[in-house]
Scaffold this motif. Sequence first.
Motif, PDB file in Angstrom:
ATOM      1  N   ALA A 272       1.167  -1.215  -0.143  1.00 30.29           N
ATOM      2  CA  ALA A 272       0.256   0.131   0.069  1.00 30.29           C
ATOM      3  C   ALA A 272       0.825   0.957   0.164  1.00 30.29           C
ATOM      4  CB  ALA A 272      -0.830   0.154   1.106  1.00 30.29           C
TER       5      ALA A 272
ATOM      6  N   LEU B  29      -5.666  -4.119   5.814  1.00 24.61           N
ATOM      7  CA  LEU B  29      -4.688  -4.689   4.693  1.00 24.61           C
ATOM      8  C   LEU B  29      -5.214  -6.338   5.384  1.00 24.61           C
ATOM      9  CD1 LEU B  29      -1.876  -2.873   4.256  1.00 24.61           C
ATOM     10  CD2 LEU B  29      -3.596  -3.010   2.367  1.00 24.61           C
TER      11      LEU B  29
ATOM     12  N   LEU C  41      -0.823 -10.700   1.389  1.00 19.38           N
ATOM     13  CA  LEU C  41      -2.202  -9.550   1.220  1.00 19.38           C
ATOM     14  C   LEU C  41      -3.206 -10.541  -0.198  1.00 19.38           C
ATOM     15  CD1 LEU C  41      -2.495  -6.887   2.131  1.00 19.38           C
ATOM     16  CD2 LEU C  41      -2.452  -6.227  -0.598  1.00 19.38           C
TER      17      LEU C  41
ATOM     18  N   SER D 192      -7.768  -5.473   0.150  1.00 20.20           N
ATOM     19  CA  SER D 192      -7.344  -4.669   1.300  1.00 20.20           C
ATOM     20  C   SER D 192      -8.992  -3.418   0.879  1.00 20.20           C
ATOM     21  CB  SER D 192      -6.325  -3.586   0.419  1.00 20.20           C
ATOM     22  OG  SER D 192      -6.635  -3.281  -0.577  1.00 20.20           O
TER      23      SER D 192
END
Length: 73
Positions: free
Chosen positions: A19, A53, A61, A64
């Motif tokens: 991010a 997240l 990940l 999000s």
Amino acid sequence: PWKQIFDLIDKLPNGTIDAVVQGHSRTVVHNYYKGIPIMGTPNGGYYTNFLYLNFDKEKKLINSLIEGPVPIC
């Protein structure tokens, strides 16, 4: 300034960042570029964004979410 952030993302290997939290902006931003969430708020502290997240057990990940802008003043 957003072109600079996009250019930086383009130069990084995939999976390098999860991010981008940008500061000192003149606009509220909550967008995705190539699947990477990018958020920022204008100077003055009138708004904020929340970035969520979610990672799996391998620290990859999963997803999000950017919530905002939320007025605080």
